[in-house]
Design an enzyme around this catalytic site. Structure first.
Site, PDB file in Angstrom:
ATOM      1  N   HIS A  17      57.804  51.121  69.275  1.00 25.54           N
ATOM      2  CA  HIS A  17      58.169  50.173  68.212  1.00 25.54           C
ATOM      3  C   HIS A  17      57.036  50.056  67.197  1.00 25.54           C
ATOM      4  O   HIS A  17      57.275  50.032  65.985  1.00 25.54           O
ATOM      5  CB  HIS A  17      58.429  48.772  68.788  1.00 25.54           C
ATOM      6  CG  HIS A  17      59.630  48.660  69.677  1.00 25.54           C
ATOM      7  ND1 HIS A  17      59.589  48.014  70.899  1.00 25.54           N
ATOM      8  CD2 HIS A  17      60.903  49.088  69.515  1.00 25.54           C
ATOM      9  CE1 HIS A  17      60.794  48.042  71.444  1.00 25.54           C
ATOM     10  NE2 HIS A  17      61.611  48.707  70.636  1.00 25.54           N
ATOM     11  N   LYS A  41      72.146  38.306  76.568  1.00 25.08           N
ATOM     12  CA  LYS A  41      71.288  39.300  77.225  1.00 25.08           C
ATOM     13  C   LYS A  41      70.233  38.583  78.048  1.00 25.08           C
ATOM     14  O   LYS A  41      69.613  37.638  77.569  1.00 25.08           O
ATOM     15  CB  LYS A  41      70.612  40.159  76.154  1.00 25.08           C
ATOM     16  CG  LYS A  41      70.954  41.636  76.251  1.00 25.08           C
ATOM     17  CD  LYS A  41      70.136  42.396  75.245  1.00 25.08           C
ATOM     18  CE  LYS A  41      70.459  43.878  75.238  1.00 25.08           C
ATOM     19  NZ  LYS A  41      69.701  44.595  74.228  1.00 25.08           N
ATOM     20  N   ARG A  90      65.206  58.404  68.889  1.00 27.73           N
ATOM     21  CA  ARG A  90      64.379  59.115  69.863  1.00 27.73           C
ATOM     22  C   ARG A  90      64.967  60.470  70.206  1.00 27.73           C
ATOM     23  O   ARG A  90      64.294  61.483  70.195  1.00 27.73           O
ATOM     24  CB  ARG A  90      64.250  58.286  71.151  1.00 27.73           C
ATOM     25  CG  ARG A  90      63.345  57.097  71.009  1.00 27.73           C
ATOM     26  CD  ARG A  90      63.511  56.165  72.157  1.00 27.73           C
ATOM     27  NE  ARG A  90      64.898  55.692  72.230  1.00 27.73           N
ATOM     28  CZ  ARG A  90      65.300  54.641  72.911  1.00 27.73           C
ATOM     29  NH1 ARG A  90      64.434  53.956  73.616  1.00 27.73           N
ATOM     30  NH2 ARG A  90      66.563  54.272  72.908  1.00 27.73           N
ATOM     31  N   SER A 128      62.124  49.907  75.966  1.00 33.97           N
ATOM     32  CA  SER A 128      61.754  48.647  76.632  1.00 33.97           C
ATOM     33  C   SER A 128      62.332  48.616  78.046  1.00 33.97           C
ATOM     34  O   SER A 128      61.712  48.081  78.969  1.00 33.97           O
ATOM     35  CB  SER A 128      62.281  47.448  75.841  1.00 33.97           C
ATOM     36  OG  SER A 128      61.684  47.394  74.577  1.00 33.97           O
TER      37      SER A 128
HETATM   38  O1  PNS Z   1      66.701  47.003  70.247  1.00 34.27           O
HETATM   39  P1  PNS Z   1      68.194  47.007  70.328  1.00 34.27           P
HETATM   40  O2  PNS Z   1      68.661  46.039  71.378  1.00 34.27           O
HETATM   41  O3  PNS Z   1      68.745  48.392  70.506  1.00 34.27           O
HETATM   42  O4  PNS Z   1      68.748  46.475  68.902  1.00 34.27           O
HETATM   43  C1  PNS Z   1      70.123  46.361  68.649  1.00 34.27           C
HETATM   44  C2  PNS Z   1      70.386  45.571  67.362  1.00 34.27           C
HETATM   45  C3  PNS Z   1      69.627  44.241  67.380  1.00 34.27           C
HETATM   46  C4  PNS Z   1      69.960  46.364  66.166  1.00 34.27           C
HETATM   47  C5  PNS Z   1      71.906  45.326  67.252  1.00 34.27           C
HETATM   48  O5  PNS Z   1      72.393  44.909  68.488  1.00 34.27           O
HETATM   49  C6  PNS Z   1      72.275  44.262  66.220  1.00 34.27           C
HETATM   50  O6  PNS Z   1      72.087  44.440  65.037  1.00 34.27           O
HETATM   51  N1  PNS Z   1      72.819  43.121  66.721  1.00 34.27           N
HETATM   52  C7  PNS Z   1      73.242  41.998  65.890  1.00 34.27           C
HETATM   53  C8  PNS Z   1      74.773  41.925  65.812  1.00 34.27           C
HETATM   54  C9  PNS Z   1      75.255  43.003  64.833  1.00 34.27           C
HETATM   55  O7  PNS Z   1      75.120  42.855  63.651  1.00 34.27           O
HETATM   56  N2  PNS Z   1      75.753  44.150  65.396  1.00 34.27           N
HETATM   57  C10 PNS Z   1      75.969  45.356  64.626  1.00 34.27           C
HETATM   58  C11 PNS Z   1      77.340  45.490  64.097  1.00 34.27           C
HETATM   59  S1  PNS Z   1      78.404  46.284  65.236  1.00 34.27           S
END
Ligand code: PNS
Length: 161
Positions: A17, A41, A90, A128
């Site tokens: 990150h 979560k 990745r 993570s």
């Molecule tokens: O580190 P992560 O958990 O892979 O991040 C995922 C993240 C936070 C980018 C994604 O889950 C997100 O944007 N969540 C907020 C809700 C949303 O807007 N979802 C995307 C539209 S489907």
């Protein structure tokens, strides 16, 4: 003024990150690291802990700020007037999920664009989830997370080193 958001769970922040934060902050004018407040979560670190850990690591970066958000990313981006989403890729396994999110966000708001940085090779395996799995067995975390977080992560698993 190009304001971007680097969204994620950051539970915990990894060296992968940090690599994306450093590199993307050199591309955009302002980078907001957006920590998702996902109550569904089961996170290892609380939202406040995750935000303050990232702040500790980005203090000296003048165009980087850290905040948290609930709900849809595109809604939060409107609120903070950000138009760019930064994500790290990745491996090919990330691609399908990331493509879906990027396209959904773009359909939701055509002003929003997602840019992907390929992770630096030395972090291409890192997540993570892997850090947590490794830490729970007392594994060495020095190559995975900033050194100052190592004890804090072990503490969550009641491991003293
Ligand atoms: O580190 P992560 O958990 O892979 O991040 C995922 C993240 C936070 C980018 C994604 O889950 C997100 O944007 N969540 C907020 C809700 C949303 O807007 N979802 C995307 C539209 S489907």
């Amino acid at each position: 003024m190009k304001r971007a958001i680097y969204p994620g769970s950051f539970d915990p922040l990894t060296l992968g990150h940090m690599d994306i934060i450093e590199r993307s902050s050199r591309i955009v004018d302002e980078l907001v690291v957006g920590v998702l407040n996902n109550s569904a979560k089961n996170s290892l670190f609380s939202l406040d802990e995750r935000v303050s850990m990232i702040k500790e690591m980005t203090d000296s970066m003048p165009n980087v700020t850290v905040s948290s958000f609930d709900g849809l990313l595109v809604d939060y981006m409107k609120e903070i007037q950000a138009t760019i989403i930064v994500r790290g890729l990745r491996a090919v396994t990330d691609f399908e999920y990331e493509l879906q999110i990027a396209q959904t966000n773009h359909v939701e708001n055509p002003d929003v664009e997602t840019i992907f940085l390929t992770t630096s090779l030395q972090y291409s395996y890192l997540s993570s989830t892997i850090v947590k799995e490794f830490a729970s067995y007392g594994g060495d975390l020095t190559k995975f997370v900033p050194a100052r977080f190592i004890d804090r992560i072990y503490e969550k698993y009641h491991i003293s080193k």
